[in-house]
Design a protein around this motif. Structure first.
Motif, PDB file in Angstrom:
ATOM      1  N   ARG A 125      -9.322  45.926  19.820  1.00 29.84           N
ATOM      2  CA  ARG A 125      -9.996  46.655  20.684  1.00 29.84           C
ATOM      3  C   ARG A 125     -11.203  46.666  19.885  1.00 29.84           C
ATOM      4  O   ARG A 125     -11.218  47.235  18.666  1.00 29.84           O
ATOM      5  N   SER A 126     -12.299  47.335  20.502  1.00 34.07           N
ATOM      6  CA  SER A 126     -13.405  47.668  20.758  1.00 34.07           C
ATOM      7  C   SER A 126     -13.875  49.502  20.144  1.00 34.07           C
ATOM      8  O   SER A 126     -13.236  49.820  21.053  1.00 34.07           O
ATOM      9  N   GLN A 127     -14.939  49.435  19.429  1.00 29.82           N
ATOM     10  CA  GLN A 127     -15.098  51.009  19.231  1.00 29.82           C
ATOM     11  C   GLN A 127     -15.789  51.137  20.493  1.00 29.82           C
ATOM     12  O   GLN A 127     -16.696  50.347  19.989  1.00 29.82           O
ATOM     13  N   LEU A 128     -16.129  51.761  20.869  1.00 26.64           N
ATOM     14  CA  LEU A 128     -17.230  52.675  21.718  1.00 26.64           C
ATOM     15  C   LEU A 128     -17.691  53.685  21.370  1.00 26.64           C
ATOM     16  O   LEU A 128     -16.665  54.798  19.897  1.00 26.64           O
ATOM     17  N   GLN A 161     -11.504  57.930  27.770  1.00 32.06           N
ATOM     18  CA  GLN A 161     -11.318  57.130  28.554  1.00 32.06           C
ATOM     19  C   GLN A 161     -10.700  55.742  28.091  1.00 32.06           C
ATOM     20  O   GLN A 161      -9.239  55.437  29.235  1.00 32.06           O
ATOM     21  N   TRP A 162     -11.613  54.921  27.952  1.00 32.61           N
ATOM     22  CA  TRP A 162     -11.772  53.221  28.214  1.00 32.61           C
ATOM     23  C   TRP A 162     -10.892  52.829  27.061  1.00 32.61           C
ATOM     24  O   TRP A 162     -10.928  53.549  26.591  1.00 32.61           O
ATOM     25  N   LYS A 163     -10.773  51.925  27.868  1.00 30.47           N
ATOM     26  CA  LYS A 163     -10.158  50.874  26.939  1.00 30.47           C
ATOM     27  C   LYS A 163     -11.314  49.707  26.813  1.00 30.47           C
ATOM     28  O   LYS A 163     -11.849  48.995  27.654  1.00 30.47           O
ATOM     29  N   ALA A 164     -11.609  49.139  25.738  1.00 31.57           N
ATOM     30  CA  ALA A 164     -12.296  48.326  25.480  1.00 31.57           C
ATOM     31  C   ALA A 164     -12.166  47.426  24.160  1.00 31.57           C
ATOM     32  O   ALA A 164     -11.738  47.011  23.507  1.00 31.57           O
ATOM     33  N   TYR A 165     -11.734  45.885  24.993  1.00 24.76           N
ATOM     34  CA  TYR A 165     -11.506  44.736  23.854  1.00 24.76           C
ATOM     35  C   TYR A 165     -12.519  43.657  23.419  1.00 24.76           C
ATOM     36  O   TYR A 165     -13.631  43.754  24.047  1.00 24.76           O
ATOM     37  N   GLY A 166     -12.308  43.620  22.096  1.00 19.83           N
ATOM     38  CA  GLY A 166     -13.214  42.247  21.374  1.00 19.83           C
ATOM     39  C   GLY A 166     -12.679  40.704  21.662  1.00 19.83           C
ATOM     40  O   GLY A 166     -11.037  40.580  21.128  1.00 19.83           O
ATOM     41  N   LEU A 167     -13.321  39.709  21.359  1.00 22.71           N
ATOM     42  CA  LEU A 167     -12.313  38.765  20.661  1.00 22.71           C
ATOM     43  C   LEU A 167     -12.882  37.634  20.483  1.00 22.71           C
ATOM     44  O   LEU A 167     -14.607  37.930  19.178  1.00 22.71           O
ATOM     45  N   ASN A 168     -12.318  37.483  18.909  1.00 23.69           N
ATOM     46  CA  ASN A 168     -12.620  36.785  17.166  1.00 23.69           C
ATOM     47  C   ASN A 168     -12.692  35.926  17.609  1.00 23.69           C
ATOM     48  O   ASN A 168     -12.685  35.221  18.631  1.00 23.69           O
ATOM     49  N   ASN A 188     -11.229  47.569  34.204  1.00 20.59           N
ATOM     50  CA  ASN A 188     -11.295  49.332  35.135  1.00 20.59           C
ATOM     51  C   ASN A 188     -11.392  50.176  34.274  1.00 20.59           C
ATOM     52  O   ASN A 188     -10.695  51.322  34.580  1.00 20.59           O
ATOM     53  N   PRO A 189     -12.800  50.587  34.251  1.00 18.69           N
ATOM     54  CA  PRO A 189     -12.244  51.871  33.779  1.00 18.69           C
ATOM     55  C   PRO A 189     -13.668  53.434  35.070  1.00 18.69           C
ATOM     56  O   PRO A 189     -14.226  54.709  34.348  1.00 18.69           O
ATOM     57  N   PHE A 190     -13.680  52.770  36.256  1.00 20.43           N
ATOM     58  CA  PHE A 190     -14.300  53.604  37.547  1.00 20.43           C
ATOM     59  C   PHE A 190     -12.710  54.444  37.955  1.00 20.43           C
ATOM     60  O   PHE A 190     -11.774  54.098  37.743  1.00 20.43           O
ATOM     61  N   PHE A 191     -13.554  55.747  38.260  1.00 19.86           N
ATOM     62  CA  PHE A 191     -12.367  56.743  39.229  1.00 19.86           C
ATOM     63  C   PHE A 191     -11.953  56.300  40.478  1.00 19.86           C
ATOM     64  O   PHE A 191     -12.816  55.030  40.869  1.00 19.86           O
ATOM     65  N   PRO A 192     -10.487  56.328  40.790  1.00 21.64           N
ATOM     66  CA  PRO A 192     -10.174  55.751  41.663  1.00 21.64           C
ATOM     67  C   PRO A 192     -11.153  56.080  42.906  1.00 21.64           C
ATOM     68  O   PRO A 192     -12.096  57.231  43.076  1.00 21.64           O
ATOM     69  N   GLY A 193     -11.188  55.063  44.081  1.00 20.62           N
ATOM     70  CA  GLY A 193     -11.919  54.747  44.873  1.00 20.62           C
ATOM     71  C   GLY A 193     -13.278  54.749  45.125  1.00 20.62           C
ATOM     72  O   GLY A 193     -14.012  54.362  45.599  1.00 20.62           O
ATOM     73  N   CYS A 194     -14.392  54.798  43.537  1.00 17.68           N
ATOM     74  CA  CYS A 194     -16.233  54.695  43.255  1.00 17.68           C
ATOM     75  C   CYS A 194     -16.052  53.813  43.445  1.00 17.68           C
ATOM     76  O   CYS A 194     -16.746  53.130  43.490  1.00 17.68           O
ATOM     77  N   GLN A 195     -15.414  52.226  43.246  1.00 18.83           N
ATOM     78  CA  GLN A 195     -15.754  50.967  43.683  1.00 18.83           C
ATOM     79  C   GLN A 195     -16.212  50.572  44.736  1.00 18.83           C
ATOM     80  O   GLN A 195     -17.549  50.060  45.139  1.00 18.83           O
ATOM     81  N   PHE A 215      -9.058  35.890  32.944  1.00 20.59           N
ATOM     82  CA  PHE A 215      -9.144  36.957  34.016  1.00 20.59           C
ATOM     83  C   PHE A 215     -10.190  37.549  34.264  1.00 20.59           C
ATOM     84  O   PHE A 215      -9.704  38.933  32.978  1.00 20.59           O
ATOM     85  N   MET A 216     -10.439  38.197  35.606  1.00 25.18           N
ATOM     86  CA  MET A 216     -11.182  38.977  35.652  1.00 25.18           C
ATOM     87  C   MET A 216     -11.144  39.608  37.239  1.00 25.18           C
ATOM     88  O   MET A 216     -10.910  39.269  37.840  1.00 25.18           O
ATOM     89  N   HIS A 217     -10.662  41.131  36.921  1.00 23.78           N
ATOM     90  CA  HIS A 217      -9.703  41.111  37.817  1.00 23.78           C
ATOM     91  C   HIS A 217     -11.468  42.530  38.162  1.00 23.78           C
ATOM     92  O   HIS A 217     -11.928  42.744  37.726  1.00 23.78           O
ATOM     93  N   SER A 218     -10.887  43.778  39.715  1.00 19.86           N
ATOM     94  CA  SER A 218     -12.383  44.057  40.540  1.00 19.86           C
ATOM     95  C   SER A 218     -11.942  45.418  39.319  1.00 19.86           C
ATOM     96  O   SER A 218     -11.330  45.983  38.637  1.00 19.86           O
ATOM     97  N   GLY A 219     -12.798  45.822  39.785  1.00 24.52           N
ATOM     98  CA  GLY A 219     -13.234  47.354  38.819  1.00 24.52           C
ATOM     99  C   GLY A 219     -13.804  46.490  36.887  1.00 24.52           C
ATOM    100  O   GLY A 219     -14.147  47.286  36.110  1.00 24.52           O
ATOM    101  N   ASP A 220     -13.535  44.952  36.603  1.00 30.76           N
ATOM    102  CA  ASP A 220     -14.558  44.987  34.888  1.00 30.76           C
ATOM    103  C   ASP A 220     -15.004  44.720  34.756  1.00 30.76           C
ATOM    104  O   ASP A 220     -16.113  44.498  35.460  1.00 30.76           O
ATOM    105  N   ILE A 221     -15.235  45.355  33.472  1.00 31.95           N
ATOM    106  CA  ILE A 221     -16.641  45.192  33.021  1.00 31.95           C
ATOM    107  C   ILE A 221     -17.015  44.126  32.146  1.00 31.95           C
ATOM    108  O   ILE A 221     -16.177  44.705  30.834  1.00 31.95           O
ATOM    109  N   MET A 222     -17.837  43.678  32.015  1.00 32.81           N
ATOM    110  CA  MET A 222     -18.213  42.280  30.269  1.00 32.81           C
ATOM    111  C   MET A 222     -19.198  42.851  29.963  1.00 32.81           C
ATOM    112  O   MET A 222     -20.392  42.783  30.933  1.00 32.81           O
TER     113      MET A 222
END
Length: 325
Positions: free
Chosen positions: A4-7, A27-34, A44-51, A209-216
């Motif tokens: 888990r990454s700190q925001l 409310q976001w979840k964020a991750y890093g990689l060793n 996907n941190p977007f509100f429903p429909g905002c994409q 995987f990258m799914h709809s709404g995901d941010i890198m």
């Protein structure tokens, strides 16, 4: 390998996040990689429909002049002035027949914004610049601030349009003059496999995987890593569209929101397009505060066709964005 990454929750007010169509950063979840310091993955941190707003902008607004797209290289300006208007009826009627002619929107491969990337020289220049979209700049500033990069300036954007037979070759984004600022990547539509490599081309990559709404976010030591998109594939649910795109945004958007409601007619065109496509927006800061481009001679800054290092491939065959493609 995943942690888990700190925001920086306090850097973005809930109101500003909401104005960009994002949930509160808390409310976001964020991750890093060793082994990949500075790489942040935000599911996907977007509100429903905002994409839906960003999809419509990428198909209807951002390809418009004065922005630059691959079709400009082998079509007259009057032929590319309204890709949406020329394509929407064809897309709306489109069935499942693979032999149907592709609309101009389906032939779109890339659009550049702000400082327009020159695919030939792999450089930006001061004399090839148009205003950067204010809504995308606002979204990018909030995401960058949440990741610890307050004051990020969205100065250049490259939008890539993929289909199930498309891929993006291995490359590194190093043309920006300020590598201390992150590269932001937003994905919408069908899913893809993303390969994150090392500082050398031959280093074995990590696949995700990258799914709809995901941010890198690629920053720090990960800012100059090789990466690629070898495959676009249907989402995990097997539905024509990811579930996060099925719902319209709330009718009660906050004051000052950059999110606009799409008409049902417009969204049906976007939805038909996304049934076999993926859109990726990448946003960069090219110059640091007060920095200027170096003086160069003989370069006109016009967008040219991608070279082999960074191009879409279709059906196993390299397909460059040149006039004869």
């Amino acid at each position: 390998q995943v942690f888990r990454s700190q925001l920086s929750v306090s850097s973005v007010s809930d109101q500003d996040a909401y104005r960009a169509g994002l949930q509160p950063v808390s409310q976001w979840k964020a991750y890093g990689l060793n082994g990949y310091p500075g790489f942040i993955f935000i599911p996907n941190p977007f509100f429903p429909g905002c994409q839906r707003h960003w999809v419509k902008q990428c198909l209807k607004l951002y390809p418009q002049k004065p922005n630059v797209c691959n079709l400009d290289l082998h079509m007259a300006p009057e032929e590319t002035i309204d890709l949406w208007g020329q394509s929407k009826e064809q897309l709306r009627r489109k069935g499942s027949g693979k032999k149907e002619p592709r609309s101009l929107l389906e032939k779109l491969r890339w659009v550049t914004l702000g400082y327009h990337y020159n695919w030939d020289t792999k450089k930006y220049s001061a004399n090839h610049h148009t205003p950067f979209p204010s809504d995308l700049a606002f979204l990018s500033e909030q995401v960058a601030a949440a990741c610890g990069f307050r004051g990020f300036q969205a100065q250049a954007g490259i939008l890539n349009y993929y289909h199930f037979d498309s891929s993006l070759g291995i490359h590194v984004d190093e043309s920006e003059l300020d590598h201390s600022r992150p590269l932001l990547s937003f994905s919408f539509g069908q899913s893809s496999i993303f390969l994150l490599g090392g500082l050398r081309r031959e280093e074995a990559p990590t696949a995700m995987f990258m799914h709809s709404g995901d941010i890198m976010v690629m920053s720090g030591l990960s800012r100059l890593l090789y990466h690629a998109v070898p495959r676009v594939l249907p989402g995990p649910s097997g539905a024509a569209l990811p579930a996060c795109l099925e719902q319209a945004p709330s009718p009660d958007l906050p004051a000052g929101s950059v999110i606009e409601h799409s008409s049902e007619e417009d969204w049906q065109v976007c939805a038909k397009y996304l049934q076999s496509s993926r859109i990726n927006m990448t946003v960069r800061q090219v110059l640091s505060e007060g920095q200027n481009f170096p003086e160069e001679s003989g370069i006109n800054g016009k967008g040219q066709a991608p070279t082999e290092d960074c191009h879409h491939q279709e059906k196993g065959r390299a397909k460059r964005h040149k006039p004869d493609s």
